[in-house]
Scaffold this motif. Structure first.
Motif, mmCIF file in Angstrom:
data_model
loop_
_atom_site.group_PDB
_atom_site.id
_atom_site.type_symbol
_atom_site.label_atom_id
_atom_site.label_comp_id
_atom_site.label_asym_id
_atom_site.label_seq_id
_atom_site.Cartn_x
_atom_site.Cartn_y
_atom_site.Cartn_z
ATOM 1 N N THR A 18 0.885 -1.158 0.000
ATOM 2 C CA THR A 18 0.000 0.000 0.000
ATOM 3 C C THR A 18 0.926 1.212 0.000
ATOM 4 O O THR A 18 2.131 1.070 0.228
ATOM 5 C CB THR A 18 -0.941 -0.002 1.223
ATOM 6 N N VAL A 20 1.624 5.293 1.280
ATOM 7 C CA VAL A 20 1.290 6.396 2.174
ATOM 8 C C VAL A 20 1.870 7.664 1.551
ATOM 9 O O VAL A 20 3.060 7.709 1.222
ATOM 10 C CB VAL A 20 1.899 6.189 3.580
ATOM 11 N N ARG A 43 -1.048 -2.459 6.436
ATOM 12 C CA ARG A 43 -1.971 -1.346 6.158
ATOM 13 C C ARG A 43 -2.899 -1.035 7.319
ATOM 14 O O ARG A 43 -3.241 0.119 7.545
ATOM 15 C CB ARG A 43 -2.739 -1.588 4.870
ATOM 16 N N ILE A 46 -1.107 1.462 9.940
ATOM 17 C CA ILE A 46 -0.517 2.741 9.539
ATOM 18 C C ILE A 46 -1.139 3.921 10.279
ATOM 19 O O ILE A 46 -0.433 4.710 10.918
ATOM 20 C CB ILE A 46 -0.610 2.942 8.014
ATOM 21 N N LYS A 47 -2.457 4.049 10.208
ATOM 22 C CA LYS A 47 -3.111 5.194 10.846
ATOM 23 C C LYS A 47 -2.857 5.199 12.348
ATOM 24 O O LYS A 47 -2.490 6.235 12.918
ATOM 25 C CB LYS A 47 -4.618 5.185 10.565
ATOM 26 N N LEU A 85 -3.773 8.219 3.128
ATOM 27 C CA LEU A 85 -3.607 6.776 2.991
ATOM 28 C C LEU A 85 -4.258 6.303 1.698
ATOM 29 O O LEU A 85 -5.140 6.975 1.149
ATOM 30 C CB LEU A 85 -4.216 6.065 4.199
#
Length: 150
Positions: A18, A20, A43, A46-47, A85
């Motif tokens: 993925t 960013v 993924r 990440i946040k 994202l």
């Protein structure tokens, strides 16, 4: 710009990654959007990792509506740090005062995501001209099926 972002998302998805995107407007007026691939299995972290690192550094990171445009939220010339994202989620910090210039790299290089803490400072990533040229050629070849400009 959005077309390039979409092409990068498709390309990295084909590589089981993925992507960013992050940018900052701080201490300089030149805009750079960083596009960093992360293994697809990370993924979901990440946040949360952005929020955890922000909290540990006393940075207020807000989630903003995915259908919003940064220019609608931040006035021109206002210092900010922004993350987007691949799924469209967006995070924003309005910079007031000091801000760690390597914050985005700090988060992504952390042990929870890429586990390359020695790459937080870009100066440790400098390559020779020959190696840069080779890597750029390899990327262009791999990205070609996704390059809408050709």
């Amino acid at each position: 710009m959005e077309s390039f972002k979409m092409a990068l998302c498709k390309f990295y998805k084909s590589c089981q990654k993925t992507v960013v995107f992050f940018e900052r407007n701080y201490k300089s007026q030149h805009l750079q959007i960083q596009a960093i691939p992360v293994p697809i299995e990370k993924r979901g972290s990440i946040k949360q990792t952005f929020f955890e690192v922000a909290d540990s550094q006393n940075i207020l990171l807000d989630q903003i509506p995915s259908n919003s445009n940064l220019s609608q939220i931040v006035k021109r010339g206002t210092p900010y740090f922004y993350v987007e994202l691949a799924d469209g989620e967006k995070l924003l910090h309005r910079i007031r005062g000091q801000f760690p210039i390597q914050f985005g790299r700090d988060v992504l290089a952390s042990t929870k995501l890429l586990n390359i803490p020695d790459k937080v400072d870009w100066r440790t990533c400098v390559l020779g001209k020959e190696q840069e040229t080779l890597l750029a050629a390899e990327f262009r070849k791999a990205f070609k099926p996704f390059d809408f400009t050709l």
